[in-house]
Design an enzyme around this catalytic site. Structure first.
Site, PDB file in Angstrom:
ATOM      1  N   LYS A  38     -36.923 -23.193 -30.043  1.00 48.06           N
ATOM      2  CA  LYS A  38     -35.682 -23.718 -30.623  1.00 48.06           C
ATOM      3  C   LYS A  38     -35.785 -25.229 -30.739  1.00 48.06           C
ATOM      4  O   LYS A  38     -36.128 -25.911 -29.780  1.00 48.06           O
ATOM      5  CB  LYS A  38     -34.469 -23.320 -29.782  1.00 48.06           C
ATOM      6  CG  LYS A  38     -33.138 -23.753 -30.410  1.00 48.06           C
ATOM      7  CD  LYS A  38     -31.963 -23.117 -29.710  1.00 48.06           C
ATOM      8  CE  LYS A  38     -30.636 -23.651 -30.220  1.00 48.06           C
ATOM      9  NZ  LYS A  38     -30.445 -23.417 -31.673  1.00 48.06           N
TER      10      LYS A  38
ATOM     11  N   HIS B 121     -32.428 -21.244 -24.241  1.00 47.57           N
ATOM     12  CA  HIS B 121     -32.939 -20.589 -25.449  1.00 47.57           C
ATOM     13  C   HIS B 121     -34.474 -20.532 -25.388  1.00 47.57           C
ATOM     14  O   HIS B 121     -35.096 -21.172 -24.547  1.00 47.57           O
ATOM     15  CB  HIS B 121     -32.512 -21.339 -26.715  1.00 47.57           C
ATOM     16  CG  HIS B 121     -31.122 -21.031 -27.157  1.00 47.57           C
ATOM     17  ND1 HIS B 121     -30.025 -21.696 -26.658  1.00 47.57           N
ATOM     18  CD2 HIS B 121     -30.637 -20.130 -28.058  1.00 47.57           C
ATOM     19  CE1 HIS B 121     -28.928 -21.219 -27.238  1.00 47.57           C
ATOM     20  NE2 HIS B 121     -29.274 -20.277 -28.086  1.00 47.57           N
TER      21      HIS B 121
END
Length: 231
Positions: free
Chosen positions: A142, A138
């Site tokens: 995040k 990600h």
């Protein structure tokens, strides 16, 4: 349909942008500037609101859920990293007689991917020559790692009877919206299952569809349980 957005970051803004396509009108936006100590979660602020969409932070999510339930507001919760307190959230919703839809991932594609991974794990559970891995990547901002989605995938594999170790890892870099990969490997061959999100739009659309669904309902629901009912 009148919506409130709690957590007005990238996801919150995208949800507001797409809301008119789903017949939704965002009437209230709460973020760090007006809800740092949950002061924005009042009956007065939520008068006339049909549902709230919550994409805040792991530290704030459960308190937001409890306060929304207390003032009688149904909710869709897309924040991750708080799932160790799911039972606390469930108790608040059930006590209040409201409704909530939660998920580590509101992508319809991920919901299907979860089922495929579960079936693969079930079929390979009794084939001891196959080891397994779970990996995700990600964007660098995040906050939780591994992602809630990857943890849910691993749990699904275990639930389906795959009892051997599952090597689990995460990467955080750049602006990647999210890739999840499950693999099974033996001396003879390898099986790889992968879901790649092209943008956050799929998550936002799933959350809006869930918000339309949850209005007027009672109960505590996982998004995967209701995907087939969504319009």
């Amino acid at each position: 349909m009148k919506l409130a957005i709690i957590g007005y970051g990238k996801m919150g803004r995208l949800i507001e942008q797409l809301a008119p396509e789903y017949g939704c009108d965002v009437k209230l936006r709460l973020d760090i500037d007006n809800n740092a100590r949950f002061e924005g979660l009042t009956k007065e602020n939520f008068r006339g609101i049909d549902a709230a969409v919550e994409f805040s932070t792991p530290a704030a999510a459960v308190e937001n859920i409890e306060r929304l339930a207390k003032i009688g507001v149904n909710a869709v919760v897309g924040t991750t990293g708080w799932f160790g307190e799911v039972e606390r959230a469930r108790a608040a919703v059930q006590k209040a007689g409201t409704a909530l839809v939660w998920s580590p991932n509101f992508s319809v594609g991920v919901s299907v991917f979860m089922q495929l991974v579960g079936e693969a794990a079930r079929l390979l559970a009794r084939q001891p020559e196959y080891g397994a891995w779970a990996w995700e990547v990600h964007h660098a901002t995040k906050k939780d790692a591994p992602s809630g989605t990857l943890l849910a995938l691993v749990e699904r594999m275990k639930k389906e009877g795959y009892a051997r170790p599952i090597d689990t890892s995460s990467s955080r870099a750049g602006a990647h919206p999210g890739t999840h990969e499950i693999g099974f490997d033996s001396a003879a061959d390898s099986i790889t299952l992968r879901h790649t999100a092209r943008s956050r739009e799929g998550f936002a659309r799933g959350a809006l569809r869930a918000a339309r669904w949850v209005a007027g309902k009672k109960g505590f629901f996982d998004f995967r349980e209701i995907v087939q009912e969504l319009e």
